[in-house]
Design a protein around this motif. Structure first.
Motif, PDB file in Angstrom:
ATOM      1  N   LYS A   8       7.439  -0.093   1.208  1.00  0.00           N
ATOM      2  CA  LYS A   8       6.708  -0.183  -0.118  1.00  0.00           C
ATOM      3  C   LYS A   8       5.481  -0.622   0.018  1.00  0.00           C
ATOM      4  O   LYS A   8       4.191  -0.244  -0.850  1.00  0.00           O
ATOM      5  N   LYS A  11       3.205   2.133   0.481  1.00  0.00           N
ATOM      6  CA  LYS A  11       3.235   2.966  -0.674  1.00  0.00           C
ATOM      7  C   LYS A  11       4.220   4.168  -0.710  1.00  0.00           C
ATOM      8  O   LYS A  11       3.564   5.308  -1.150  1.00  0.00           O
ATOM      9  N   ASP A  13       7.766   5.854  -1.516  1.00  0.00           N
ATOM     10  CA  ASP A  13       8.914   5.698  -2.063  1.00  0.00           C
ATOM     11  C   ASP A  13      10.319   5.728  -1.061  1.00  0.00           C
ATOM     12  O   ASP A  13      10.657   6.746  -0.789  1.00  0.00           O
ATOM     13  N   ARG A  52       4.097   9.563   3.479  1.00  0.00           N
ATOM     14  CA  ARG A  52       3.404   8.941   2.303  1.00  0.00           C
ATOM     15  C   ARG A  52       2.946   9.995   1.168  1.00  0.00           C
ATOM     16  O   ARG A  52       3.345   9.977  -0.100  1.00  0.00           O
ATOM     17  N   ARG A  53       2.369  11.051   1.751  1.00  0.00           N
ATOM     18  CA  ARG A  53       2.093  12.326   0.864  1.00  0.00           C
ATOM     19  C   ARG A  53       3.236  12.942   0.241  1.00  0.00           C
ATOM     20  O   ARG A  53       3.222  13.251  -0.785  1.00  0.00           O
ATOM     21  N   TYR A  55       6.313  11.390  -0.361  1.00  0.00           N
ATOM     22  CA  TYR A  55       7.092  10.613  -1.083  1.00  0.00           C
ATOM     23  C   TYR A  55       6.206   9.330  -1.588  1.00  0.00           C
ATOM     24  O   TYR A  55       6.633   8.210  -1.336  1.00  0.00           O
ATOM     25  N   LEU A  56       5.236   9.707  -2.196  1.00  0.00           N
ATOM     26  CA  LEU A  56       4.193   8.652  -2.663  1.00  0.00           C
ATOM     27  C   LEU A  56       4.909   7.510  -3.844  1.00  0.00           C
ATOM     28  O   LEU A  56       5.597   8.287  -4.727  1.00  0.00           O
ATOM     29  N   LEU A  57       4.980   6.387  -3.572  1.00  0.00           N
ATOM     30  CA  LEU A  57       5.361   5.579  -4.600  1.00  0.00           C
ATOM     31  C   LEU A  57       4.635   5.293  -5.773  1.00  0.00           C
ATOM     32  O   LEU A  57       3.228   5.281  -5.780  1.00  0.00           O
ATOM     33  N   SER A  58       5.138   5.792  -6.986  1.00  0.00           N
ATOM     34  CA  SER A  58       4.421   5.630  -8.065  1.00  0.00           C
ATOM     35  C   SER A  58       4.298   4.382  -8.710  1.00  0.00           C
ATOM     36  O   SER A  58       5.193   3.470  -8.595  1.00  0.00           O
ATOM     37  N   ASP A  59       3.203   4.000  -9.207  1.00  0.00           N
ATOM     38  CA  ASP A  59       2.922   2.591  -9.831  1.00  0.00           C
ATOM     39  C   ASP A  59       3.304   2.619 -11.173  1.00  0.00           C
ATOM     40  O   ASP A  59       2.411   2.991 -12.165  1.00  0.00           O
ATOM     41  N   LEU A  60       4.677   1.961 -11.401  1.00  0.00           N
ATOM     42  CA  LEU A  60       5.221   2.119 -12.853  1.00  0.00           C
ATOM     43  C   LEU A  60       4.959   0.891 -13.464  1.00  0.00           C
ATOM     44  O   LEU A  60       5.121  -0.346 -13.189  1.00  0.00           O
TER      45      LEU A  60
END
Length: 60
Positions: A8, A11, A13, A52-53, A55-60
């Motif tokens: 996390k 960044k 997912d 990271r590219r 499985y980028l963690l989206s900022d929800l």
């Protein structure tokens, strides 16, 4: 620190990573338990950027 918390911070997912590339996720998770987070980052730096590219963690 747990591996999922580390992802996390980077960044990444964790759920998407685990579902798409479970063998690597498990390998890294076990390795992470044996070393300091900074050492893990230094060892896997370029691979972490690739993950990271993907499985980028989206900022929800």
């Amino acid at each position: 620190m747990e591996f999922e918390e580390y992802l996390k911070q980077k960044k990444i997912d964790a759920i998407a990573f685990k579902n798409a590339d479970n063998p690597r996720f498990l390998e890294w998770s076990e390795l992470f338990k044996t070393m300091h987070p900074e050492s893990f980052t230094a060892q896997k730096k370029f691979l972490i950027n690739d993950i990271r590219r993907r499985y980028l963690l989206s900022d929800l």
